[in-house]
Design an enzyme around this catalytic site. Structure first.
Site, short mmCIF file in Angstrom:
data_model
loop_
_atom_site.label_atom_id
_atom_site.label_comp_id
_atom_site.label_asym_id
_atom_site.label_seq_id
_atom_site.Cartn_x
_atom_site.Cartn_y
_atom_site.Cartn_z
N GLU A 124 12.42 -27.36 -6.27
CA GLU A 124 11.34 -26.96 -5.30
C GLU A 124 11.31 -25.58 -5.23
O GLU A 124 12.03 -24.93 -5.00
CB GLU A 124 11.95 -27.90 -3.93
CG GLU A 124 11.54 -29.40 -3.81
CD GLU A 124 11.75 -29.79 -2.32
OE1 GLU A 124 11.46 -29.21 -1.41
OE2 GLU A 124 12.28 -30.83 -2.29
N GLU A 180 18.97 -31.05 -0.35
CA GLU A 180 18.95 -30.25 0.87
C GLU A 180 19.76 -30.75 2.13
O GLU A 180 19.32 -30.86 3.09
CB GLU A 180 17.53 -29.99 1.51
CG GLU A 180 16.71 -29.15 0.42
CD GLU A 180 15.37 -28.52 0.96
OE1 GLU A 180 15.22 -28.75 2.39
OE2 GLU A 180 14.66 -28.00 0.42
#
Ligand code: FCB
Length: 441
Positions: A340, A150
């Site tokens: 995720e 991320e």
């Protein structure tokens, strides 16, 4: 799982400080002043974590190696850290579980932040050196790697909104941090190819599904700005090797030129073995004169209808399907791994000792269904890692918000399966029987 969220023992075993240690100590930075100092005690004893993995019957498990634990400022590898990760990785392999190892999950060594952090190319060089050492020392036990997790959050929450470590609030620094991380990814990809041949390597980007509040030109423009910052700023360089057309108008020519200094954008799209997608958010965006979003200028996000997560994030499986199809459109030949996906809730244990997280069960049903439908429409989704195995230090939200399939009793470190864990185990058994997709956690 990620190292800072579960390991604890931040001062033990030769680990040096990370930006999350220093940030979490700042008054007001995290809910109730929580820090990762103790967390889930996985460093002290990874046994409970491995038992939970075995209980679920996972094929693969994602964890991260702590950079400040693994190498010191002098570049020397910390043998205690090597021994710890080798023990965990060997434990997974004994269970027949393929480890997916993330190298950067937000725990930048503080000494690197002191030299400019992700705004400095020196940090990218240090990351490549760390990746090389990790591959040399752990590569025989690791099949698959995620370079960077991320980069959007690490750049825009770390360097612009200040909600994450290192807590800076400077848009030009955030933009630079975005590109330096992608450059670090490209360098690590090359290094891993060499030092751990045969391993599969990718990055994990978080993509949000955004819709404009209306078709008024100002709302469409607000939507485009949010999509630029949250999605296209990462999708386009990493998959297409280009900077989005509207980046210069939004960020300004000066900051963009500075952000790209020393970086070859074409290199950022060097093919990976998979595209890692983290997905949580769906938002409806409108123009707002002052702007209420902590990251994107001149936008507001509308309140989302129920069902929502504990902290107000939309539970909207159709968003997940759209995100997967979007990635498939950009990289039709590349496997997609959902690295995720999950939901934060205020879980609690009832008087009978059970945690009945029916909302998480419903979430899983919806999102796994949306993934199946994206696959049916042509998305090459080959793995799914639910976030997460167990409740852990949830960054600025501390320990209040829980994401686990297992309930963590922070006082003792004990883990207990929630209702969702039993459900997920059934999903895995059924998926395995049907041999449709690789399902992980
Ligand atoms: C993601 C992070 C992960 C976890 C989940 C809930 O943004 O990568 O560590 O905090 O959100």
């Amino acid at each position: 799982m990620s190292a800072y969220q579960v390991e604890g023992a931040t001062r033990a075993g030769g680990r040096v400080e990370s930006i999350w240690d220093t940030f979490a100590r700042r008054p007001g930075a995290t809910t109730r002043g929580d820090t990762g100092e103790v967390a889930c005690r996985a460093y002290e004893d990874p046994g409970a974590m491995l038992d939970a993995v075995a209980w679920l019957g996972l094929d693969t498990f994602r964890l991260s190696v702590s950079w400040p634990r693994f190498v010191g400022p002098d570049g020397a590898v910390n043998e205690e850290a090597v021994a710890y990760y080798r023990r965990v990785l060997a434990g997974l392999r004994e269970l027949g579980v393929r480890p997916l190892v993330t190298l950067y999950h937000w725990d930048l060594p503080q000494w690197l932040e002191d030299r400019g952090g992700w705004t400095s190319l020196g940090t990218a060089d240090a990351f490549v050196a760390f990746a090389t050492r990790a591959a040399e020392r752990l590569g025989d036990l690791v099949d698959d790697w995620v370079t960077i997790n991320e980069p959007f959050c690490a750049a825009f929450h770390g360097y612009l909104s200040g909600l994450h470590a290192p807590g800076r609030t400077d848009e030009a620094a955030a933009l630079r941090a975005a590109f330096v991380q992608m450059h670090a990814h490209a360098g690590a990809l090359r290094a891993l190819r060499e030092a751990a041949p045969g391993g599969r390597v990718g990055f994990a980007i978080n993509l949000s599904d955004l819709a404009p509040a209306s078709d008024r030109p100002e709302d469409l423009a607000a939507h485009a700005r949010a999509d630029l910052v949250e999605n296209r700023l990462f999708l386009e360089p990493l998959l297409l090797g280009r900077v989005p057309d509207d980046a210069e108008a939004y960020f300004g020519a000066g900051p963009l030129v500075a952000a790209l200094d020393g970086i070859d954008v074409a290199e950022l799209a060097r093919p990976t073995d998979f595209v890692g997608v983290n997905h949580y958010e769906h938002n409806v965006v409108r123009a707002h004169e002052v702007g209420t979003d902590p990251v994107v200028r001149g936008v507001a996000k509308l309140p989302v209808p129920e069902p929502r997560s504990g902290h107000g994030v939309a539970v909207h499986p159709a968003a997940f399907e759209r995100v997967l199809l979007r990635v498939a459109e950009h990289a039709p030949d590349r496997p997609i791994w959902v690295t995720e996906n999950g939901v934060g809730l205020w879980d609690y244990v009832g008087p009978d000792g059970a945690c009945r997280d029916v909302e998480r069960v419903a979430y899983l049903t919806g999102y796994v269904g949306a993934m199946a439908s994206a696959i049916a429409r042509g998305a090459r989704v080959e793995a799914y890692y639910f976030w997460s195995l167990m409740d852990s230090f949830e960054w600025a939200q501390g320990y209040q918000l829980r994401y686990g399939l297992f309930y963590t009793d922070y006082a003792s470190g004990r883990l207990a399966p929630k209702l969702s864990a039993a459900h997920y185990r059934d999903v895995i058994t059924a998926a395995r029987a049907a041999e449709t997709a690789a399902v992980g956690g």
